[in-house]
Motif scaffolding. Sequence first.
Motif, PDB file in Angstrom:
ATOM      1  N   SER A   7       0.823  -1.212   0.000  1.00  0.00           N
ATOM      2  CA  SER A   7       0.000   0.000   0.000  1.00  0.00           C
ATOM      3  C   SER A   7       0.858   1.263   0.000  1.00  0.00           C
ATOM      4  CB  SER A   7      -0.968   0.012   1.184  1.00  0.00           C
ATOM      5  OG  SER A   7      -0.256   0.050   2.398  1.00  0.00           O
ATOM      6  N   THR A   8       2.072   1.166   0.520  1.00  0.00           N
ATOM      7  CA  THR A   8       3.072   2.228   0.383  1.00  0.00           C
ATOM      8  C   THR A   8       4.175   1.644  -0.488  1.00  0.00           C
ATOM      9  OG1 THR A   8       2.598   3.116   2.568  1.00  0.00           O
ATOM     10  CG2 THR A   8       4.716   3.715   1.583  1.00  0.00           C
ATOM     11  N   PRO A   9       4.406   2.203  -1.663  1.00  0.00           N
ATOM     12  CA  PRO A   9       5.404   1.625  -2.562  1.00  0.00           C
ATOM     13  C   PRO A   9       6.802   1.626  -1.936  1.00  0.00           C
ATOM     14  CG  PRO A   9       4.089   3.302  -3.687  1.00  0.00           C
ATOM     15  CD  PRO A   9       3.748   3.379  -2.236  1.00  0.00           C
ATOM     16  N   ALA A  10       7.582   0.624  -2.288  1.00  0.00           N
ATOM     17  CA  ALA A  10       8.973   0.562  -1.850  1.00  0.00           C
ATOM     18  C   ALA A  10       9.756   1.712  -2.487  1.00  0.00           C
ATOM     19  CB  ALA A  10       9.597  -0.769  -2.250  1.00  0.00           C
ATOM     20  N   ALA A  11      10.788   2.128  -1.789  1.00  0.00           N
ATOM     21  CA  ALA A  11      11.649   3.193  -2.307  1.00  0.00           C
ATOM     22  C   ALA A  11      12.383   2.717  -3.550  1.00  0.00           C
ATOM     23  CB  ALA A  11      12.658   3.610  -1.245  1.00  0.00           C
ATOM     24  N   HIS A  12      12.818   3.678  -4.345  1.00  0.00           N
ATOM     25  CA  HIS A  12      13.658   3.382  -5.504  1.00  0.00           C
ATOM     26  C   HIS A  12      14.917   2.674  -4.990  1.00  0.00           C
ATOM     27  CE1 HIS A  12      16.571   4.139  -8.707  1.00  0.00           C
ATOM     28  NE2 HIS A  12      15.513   4.182  -9.516  1.00  0.00           N
ATOM     29  N   PRO A  13      15.444   1.690  -5.715  1.00  0.00           N
ATOM     30  CA  PRO A  13      16.616   0.963  -5.226  1.00  0.00           C
ATOM     31  C   PRO A  13      17.791   1.853  -4.817  1.00  0.00           C
ATOM     32  CG  PRO A  13      15.667  -0.189  -7.082  1.00  0.00           C
ATOM     33  CD  PRO A  13      14.922   1.124  -6.956  1.00  0.00           C
ATOM     34  N   ALA A  18      20.990   3.936  -0.238  1.00  0.00           N
ATOM     35  CA  ALA A  18      21.493   5.041   0.582  1.00  0.00           C
ATOM     36  C   ALA A  18      20.962   4.954   1.999  1.00  0.00           C
ATOM     37  CB  ALA A  18      21.125   6.380  -0.053  1.00  0.00           C
ATOM     38  N   HIS A  19      19.694   4.620   2.134  1.00  0.00           N
ATOM     39  CA  HIS A  19      19.077   4.506   3.459  1.00  0.00           C
ATOM     40  C   HIS A  19      19.755   3.409   4.284  1.00  0.00           C
ATOM     41  CE1 HIS A  19      16.007   4.054   6.574  1.00  0.00           C
ATOM     42  NE2 HIS A  19      16.011   2.771   6.299  1.00  0.00           N
ATOM     43  N   PHE A  20      19.882   2.215   3.705  1.00  0.00           N
ATOM     44  CA  PHE A  20      20.435   1.090   4.471  1.00  0.00           C
ATOM     45  C   PHE A  20      21.925   1.259   4.733  1.00  0.00           C
ATOM     46  CE2 PHE A  20      16.538  -0.833   2.627  1.00  0.00           C
ATOM     47  CZ  PHE A  20      15.860  -0.959   3.849  1.00  0.00           C
ATOM     48  N   ALA A  21      22.656   1.849   3.804  1.00  0.00           N
ATOM     49  CA  ALA A  21      24.065   2.153   4.061  1.00  0.00           C
ATOM     50  C   ALA A  21      24.180   3.163   5.198  1.00  0.00           C
ATOM     51  CB  ALA A  21      24.741   2.687   2.797  1.00  0.00           C
ATOM     52  N   ARG A  23      22.064   3.548   7.697  1.00  0.00           N
ATOM     53  CA  ARG A  23      21.792   2.864   8.969  1.00  0.00           C
ATOM     54  C   ARG A  23      23.022   2.120   9.462  1.00  0.00           C
ATOM     55  NH1 ARG A  23      16.414  -0.441   9.494  1.00  0.00           N
ATOM     56  NH2 ARG A  23      17.468  -0.838  11.460  1.00  0.00           N
ATOM     57  N   LEU A  24      23.722   1.440   8.560  1.00  0.00           N
ATOM     58  CA  LEU A  24      24.909   0.693   8.967  1.00  0.00           C
ATOM     59  C   LEU A  24      26.037   1.604   9.443  1.00  0.00           C
ATOM     60  CD1 LEU A  24      24.925  -2.083   6.229  1.00  0.00           C
ATOM     61  CD2 LEU A  24      24.349  -2.345   8.666  1.00  0.00           C
ATOM     62  N   SER A  25      26.036   2.853   9.028  1.00  0.00           N
ATOM     63  CA  SER A  25      27.066   3.778   9.507  1.00  0.00           C
ATOM     64  C   SER A  25      26.761   4.270  10.921  1.00  0.00           C
ATOM     65  CB  SER A  25      27.222   4.957   8.546  1.00  0.00           C
ATOM     66  OG  SER A  25      26.103   5.812   8.587  1.00  0.00           O
ATOM     67  N   PHE A  26      25.534   4.043  11.381  1.00  0.00           N
ATOM     68  CA  PHE A  26      25.133   4.464  12.725  1.00  0.00           C
ATOM     69  C   PHE A  26      25.002   3.303  13.707  1.00  0.00           C
ATOM     70  CE2 PHE A  26      23.243   7.831  10.045  1.00  0.00           C
ATOM     71  CZ  PHE A  26      23.853   8.929  10.626  1.00  0.00           C
ATOM     72  N   GLU A  27      24.902   2.080  13.213  1.00  0.00           N
ATOM     73  CA  GLU A  27      24.584   0.932  14.066  1.00  0.00           C
ATOM     74  C   GLU A  27      25.578  -0.208  13.863  1.00  0.00           C
ATOM     75  OE1 GLU A  27      20.718  -0.133  12.627  1.00  0.00           O
ATOM     76  OE2 GLU A  27      19.725   1.529  13.660  1.00  0.00           O
ATOM     77  N   ALA A  28      25.754  -0.990  14.929  1.00  0.00           N
ATOM     78  CA  ALA A  28      26.486  -2.248  14.876  1.00  0.00           C
ATOM     79  C   ALA A  28      25.673  -3.256  15.672  1.00  0.00           C
ATOM     80  CB  ALA A  28      27.877  -2.091  15.488  1.00  0.00           C
ATOM     81  N   ASP A  29      25.673  -4.513  15.249  1.00  0.00           N
ATOM     82  CA  ASP A  29      24.924  -5.490  16.041  1.00  0.00           C
ATOM     83  C   ASP A  29      25.852  -6.228  16.999  1.00  0.00           C
ATOM     84  OD1 ASP A  29      26.083  -7.707  14.723  1.00  0.00           O
ATOM     85  OD2 ASP A  29      24.351  -8.017  13.441  1.00  0.00           O
ATOM     86  N   VAL A  30      25.262  -6.944  17.939  1.00  0.00           N
ATOM     87  CA  VAL A  30      26.059  -7.572  18.995  1.00  0.00           C
ATOM     88  C   VAL A  30      27.029  -8.609  18.437  1.00  0.00           C
ATOM     89  CG1 VAL A  30      24.396  -7.078  20.821  1.00  0.00           C
ATOM     90  CG2 VAL A  30      24.236  -9.235  19.600  1.00  0.00           C
ATOM     91  N   SER A  31      26.629  -9.342  17.400  1.00  0.00           N
ATOM     92  CA  SER A  31      27.526 -10.354  16.830  1.00  0.00           C
ATOM     93  C   SER A  31      28.765  -9.712  16.215  1.00  0.00           C
ATOM     94  CB  SER A  31      26.796 -11.183  15.777  1.00  0.00           C
ATOM     95  OG  SER A  31      25.825 -12.003  16.374  1.00  0.00           O
ATOM     96  N   ASP A  32      28.578  -8.586  15.544  1.00  0.00           N
ATOM     97  CA  ASP A  32      29.728  -7.899  14.947  1.00  0.00           C
ATOM     98  C   ASP A  32      30.643  -7.311  16.018  1.00  0.00           C
ATOM     99  OD1 ASP A  32      28.792  -8.565  12.436  1.00  0.00           O
ATOM    100  OD2 ASP A  32      27.924  -6.595  12.034  1.00  0.00           O
ATOM    101  N   VAL A  33      30.055  -6.760  17.075  1.00  0.00           N
ATOM    102  CA  VAL A  33      30.874  -6.221  18.169  1.00  0.00           C
ATOM    103  C   VAL A  33      31.642  -7.349  18.834  1.00  0.00           C
ATOM    104  CG1 VAL A  33      30.809  -5.042  20.413  1.00  0.00           C
ATOM    105  CG2 VAL A  33      29.366  -4.229  18.533  1.00  0.00           C
TER     106      VAL A  33
END
Length: 157
Positions: A7-13, A18-21, A23-33
């Motif tokens: 009902s809300t279209p997905a963003a352009h690839p 850009a969005h997911f990259a 997020r990864l520049s702001f977050e790390a998960d416990v397994s990676d730490v």
Amino acid sequence: MLSAVLSTPAAHPAEAAAHFAGRLSFEADVSDVRADLLAGETGIAVVDSRSQESWRQGHIEGAVHLPTAEIASRAASLIPPDVTVVTYCWGPGCNGATRAALEFAKLGYHVKEMIGGFEYWAREGFPVVTAAGAETRPVDPLTAPLAPSAAGVMCGC
């Protein structure tokens, strides 16, 4: 029937990338730490921003205990300026790590938030240090495989 997902279209690839990259520049998960700590990575400093009582209840071995209210006055004496700070607090229901990350960023540090916090660290079966000593809790099968892969990676995502 109208799709709830579509009902809300997905963003352009390109926008999604850009969005997911971002997020990864702001977050790390416990397994990676955990993987970086096991590898002896010197380019990160893991910071527990909780209270003294919470720290005694359990924390990540090698983490620096620096409650958020003390970051502005104590960070420079505890954390080298050239490392990436990884902040954590209790877990997904707590924004303490976000507040701590903001304080470090305002001081000029590169910083990431460890998503999942102490809760997911413990739930993935990684060792914690308590006032009574080190302990490892059973792996929660809803958060991690019950046995690590041959490479020692828990998540494998």
